[in-house]
Write a protein that holds these residues in place. Structure first.
Motif, short mmCIF file in Angstrom:
data_model
loop_
_atom_site.label_atom_id
_atom_site.label_comp_id
_atom_site.label_asym_id
_atom_site.label_seq_id
_atom_site.Cartn_x
_atom_site.Cartn_y
_atom_site.Cartn_z
N MET A 64 -1.16 -73.90 69.78
CA MET A 64 -2.30 -72.98 69.83
C MET A 64 -3.34 -73.39 68.79
O MET A 64 -3.00 -73.77 67.69
CB MET A 64 -1.80 -71.57 69.53
CG MET A 64 -2.31 -70.55 70.51
SD MET A 64 -1.66 -68.95 70.11
CE MET A 64 -0.31 -68.88 71.27
N SER A 65 -4.56 -73.34 69.15
CA SER A 65 -5.62 -73.77 68.24
C SER A 65 -5.72 -72.84 67.05
O SER A 65 -5.68 -71.63 67.20
CB SER A 65 -6.95 -73.80 69.01
OG SER A 65 -8.01 -73.77 68.09
N PRO A 66 -5.82 -73.40 65.84
CA PRO A 66 -5.94 -72.53 64.67
C PRO A 66 -7.36 -72.00 64.49
O PRO A 66 -7.60 -71.13 63.68
CB PRO A 66 -5.57 -73.48 63.52
CG PRO A 66 -5.93 -74.83 64.02
CD PRO A 66 -5.80 -74.81 65.50
N THR A 67 -8.31 -72.55 65.24
CA THR A 67 -9.69 -72.12 65.09
C THR A 67 -9.94 -70.86 65.90
O THR A 67 -9.80 -70.88 67.11
CB THR A 67 -10.65 -73.21 65.59
OG1 THR A 67 -10.21 -74.45 65.08
CG2 THR A 67 -12.06 -72.94 65.13
N PRO A 68 -10.26 -69.76 65.22
CA PRO A 68 -10.46 -68.54 66.00
C PRO A 68 -11.76 -68.62 66.81
O PRO A 68 -12.77 -69.15 66.35
CB PRO A 68 -10.55 -67.45 64.95
CG PRO A 68 -10.58 -68.12 63.63
CD PRO A 68 -10.54 -69.60 63.82
N SER A 69 -11.68 -68.14 67.99
CA SER A 69 -12.88 -68.02 68.82
C SER A 69 -13.03 -66.55 69.15
O SER A 69 -12.08 -65.92 69.57
CB SER A 69 -12.71 -68.83 70.10
OG SER A 69 -13.57 -68.33 71.10
N PRO A 70 -14.20 -65.98 68.90
CA PRO A 70 -14.34 -64.55 69.10
C PRO A 70 -14.32 -64.14 70.56
O PRO A 70 -14.22 -62.98 70.87
CB PRO A 70 -15.71 -64.25 68.47
CG PRO A 70 -16.45 -65.53 68.54
CD PRO A 70 -15.43 -66.63 68.46
N PRO A 126 -12.69 -64.58 74.39
CA PRO A 126 -11.68 -65.18 75.24
C PRO A 126 -12.27 -65.75 76.53
O PRO A 126 -11.63 -66.50 77.21
CB PRO A 126 -10.76 -64.01 75.56
CG PRO A 126 -11.63 -62.79 75.44
CD PRO A 126 -12.66 -63.12 74.39
N ASN A 127 -13.47 -65.36 76.83
CA ASN A 127 -14.08 -65.80 78.07
C ASN A 127 -15.07 -66.92 77.75
O ASN A 127 -16.05 -66.71 77.06
CB ASN A 127 -14.80 -64.61 78.70
CG ASN A 127 -15.46 -64.98 80.01
OD1 ASN A 127 -15.43 -66.14 80.43
ND2 ASN A 127 -16.05 -64.00 80.65
N PRO A 128 -14.81 -68.13 78.22
CA PRO A 128 -15.64 -69.26 77.83
C PRO A 128 -17.10 -69.13 78.29
O PRO A 128 -17.98 -69.63 77.65
CB PRO A 128 -14.95 -70.45 78.49
CG PRO A 128 -14.08 -69.87 79.56
CD PRO A 128 -13.72 -68.49 79.13
N SER A 129 -17.35 -68.48 79.39
CA SER A 129 -18.73 -68.33 79.84
C SER A 129 -18.97 -66.88 80.25
O SER A 129 -18.90 -66.54 81.42
CB SER A 129 -19.02 -69.26 81.01
OG SER A 129 -18.06 -69.04 82.04
N LEU A 171 -7.08 -68.33 74.46
CA LEU A 171 -6.35 -67.05 74.47
C LEU A 171 -7.05 -66.09 73.50
O LEU A 171 -7.60 -66.51 72.49
CB LEU A 171 -4.90 -67.26 74.04
CG LEU A 171 -3.94 -67.74 75.13
CD1 LEU A 171 -2.54 -67.86 74.57
CD2 LEU A 171 -3.95 -66.84 76.36
N PRO A 172 -7.05 -64.80 73.83
CA PRO A 172 -7.71 -63.83 72.94
C PRO A 172 -7.10 -63.83 71.54
O PRO A 172 -5.93 -64.16 71.36
CB PRO A 172 -7.43 -62.49 73.63
CG PRO A 172 -7.06 -62.82 75.03
CD PRO A 172 -6.47 -64.19 75.02
N LEU A 173 -7.92 -63.46 70.56
CA LEU A 173 -7.45 -63.40 69.17
C LEU A 173 -6.23 -62.52 69.03
O LEU A 173 -5.34 -62.81 68.23
CB LEU A 173 -8.57 -62.82 68.29
CG LEU A 173 -9.75 -63.73 68.00
CD1 LEU A 173 -10.84 -62.93 67.29
CD2 LEU A 173 -9.30 -64.90 67.14
#
Lengths: 211, 238
Positions: free
Chosen positions: B1-7, B9-12, B118-120
């Motif tokens: 799993m990526s350690p970089t959080p992305s706010p 979950p939906n890429p577009s 994946l969601p945070l």
């Protein structure tokens, strides 16, 4: 501190989509927010003592109202105030008042306590880790509301008809809110639900009117 | 799993969600009275939905007001002294994330459709391997160590596949992460959340526009009908 532990950590704070842009420039809001900022910036013990004197008895009251024994409620209030000290840097006065922020801390501790209790009853082996696991609902959500909006929400709340305000109040205190509220107030469950919808709709309207 | 959080979950996120948790659910979430499983699903929805985040924030203001309005209950005489002593102890306050039950990271992170983060709310949670559910449909379990009785699953379906018809004894809370799913004529797309309860007997079909990934919290047992349902029942029961 773990990335998922604190109020702001884990929340999509920077560049968060929607929910309105935070107010430009931090506005202290009220005396408790000022005290909390003094703790955050200067580790000010007198400010902390003032916050403790005001909020600890209210957190304790909240826990007892939610059904906790006085000794347990006092422990949670202690824990909450230590969390206030530890996490003060994460407080942003432009986005929430101290009262909202400390409520969110107390609420999360109450969730942890309920889970520890549930596990003890089920004789499961993970006791003691409730505080250590990621919070599925980051308290950062509390921070997305800027102080101006908070004022609008408070005004809408104060203007709620008493029958709706009572249901919202009980919703924060009862574990199984709506069934219990219906029994307590001797009104049908459907009435409880419709009053919740009406009350929340008014808060939603307050948000929309003050962008 | 990526350690970089992305706010997000939906890429577009071209469209905001159209189906939201009801007011009662958002209120219970803000009050902290929602169960761990449904609470996780609502948390995932909030990541995708600014409108619901704003409403929950407003309800948290209400919580602060309600707490402040309670008649205060005095703390014991030494409470402040204890707190002041505790904040002076180095390391006494910070709690290490170790020990039994701490989240250990994904053991077998499931393969998710390309481009989907994946969601945070799911980061750092153990997610089990994909298991067969029905033709073209797979599921995997999401660990909820803080509430071991919670039953949370990811479900993945290939385009145009049907989930076995089922009813509920208890509620099921579902959030669409990507793709889309139809319940009859109602379409649930990325970011949408829906709840099925005792009264619901639904026929879910994955839209033909691509693979669909959902997360669901299931309370009580699903009641499957038909042959596939009877085979699948023991798998998805809590």
């Amino acid at each position: 501190m773990s990335a998922t532990e604190g109020p702001a950590a884990g929340a999509p704070a920077a560049g968060a989509p929607a929910a309105g842009a935070p107010a430009a420039g931090a506005r202290a809001g009220d005396e408790w927010s000022v005290a909390l900022l003094a703790v955050a910036r200067g580790r000010d013990r007198r400010a902390f003592a003032a916050l403790f004197a005001h909020f600890a008895p209210r957190v304790k009251a909240f826990m007892m109202r939610a059904g906790m024994a006085p000794a347990a409620a006092e422990e949670i209030a202690q824990e909450a105030m230590l969390a206030v000290w530890r996490k003060a840097e994460l407080f942003d006065a432009a986005r929430a008042s101290a009262a909202t922020w400390i409520f969110a801390i107390a609420r999360n501790l109450r969730i942890d306590a309920a889970r520890r209790e549930g596990r003890a009853n089920a004789c499961l082996d993970h006791d003691g880790d409730g505080l250590l696991t990621p919070d599925p609902a980051p308290m950062g959500d509390a921070l997305l509301l800027c102080a101006e909006r908070e004022g609008a929400v408070r005004a809408a709340l104060a203007a709620l008809p008493e029958e709706q305000a009572a249901i919202i109040r009980l919703s924060f205190f009862e574990e199984q809110p709506h069934g219990q509220i219906a029994r307590q107030l001797h009104i049908p469950l459907g009435t409880v639900k419709s009053r919740v919808r009406l009350a929340v709709a008014r808060l939603r309207k307050a948000l929309e009117e003050r962008p | 799993m990526s350690p970089t959080p992305s706010p997000n979950p939906n890429p577009s996120p071209t469209m905001p969600p159209r189906h939201h948790p009801g007011e009662e659910l958002l209120l219970a979430h803000a009050a902290g009275t929602l169960g761990a499983g449904p609470g996780l699903i609502v948390a995932v929805h909030l990541e995708a939905c600014g409108a619901c985040r704003a409403l929950v924030a407003a309800l948290e203001v209400a919580g602060g007001v309600m707490m402040a309005e309670l008649p205060p209950v005095p703390m014991s005489s030494l409470a402040l002294e204890r707190a002041l002593a505790a904040i002076e102890r180095p390391g006494a306050v910070a709690v290490a994330v170790t020990g039994a039950g701490a989240v250990t990271g994904a053991v077998a992170a499931p393969k998710v459709p390309a481009g989907l983060e994946l969601p945070l709310a799911l980061r750092g949670r153990d997610v089990g391997p994909w298991r067969w559910l029905a033709p073209g449909m797979r599921w995997s379990r999401v660990a909820v160590p803080e509430a071991p009785r919670a039953n949370v699953v990811l479900m993945r379906g290939r385009p145009d596949r049907l989930l076995p018809a089922h009813g509920h004894r208890g509620s099921e809370f579902t959030q669409v992460l990507c793709g889309a799913i139809y319940d009859g004529d109602v379409r649930y797309g990325p970011g949408d959340m829906f709840v099925a309860d005792d009264a619901t007997h639904h026929h879910l079909r994955v839209a033909d526009e691509g693979e669909c990934l959902c997360i669901a919290a299931i309370e009580g047992r699903m009641r499957m009908s038909g042959l596939i349902g009877r085979i699948v029942q023991p798998l998805v029961g809590p």
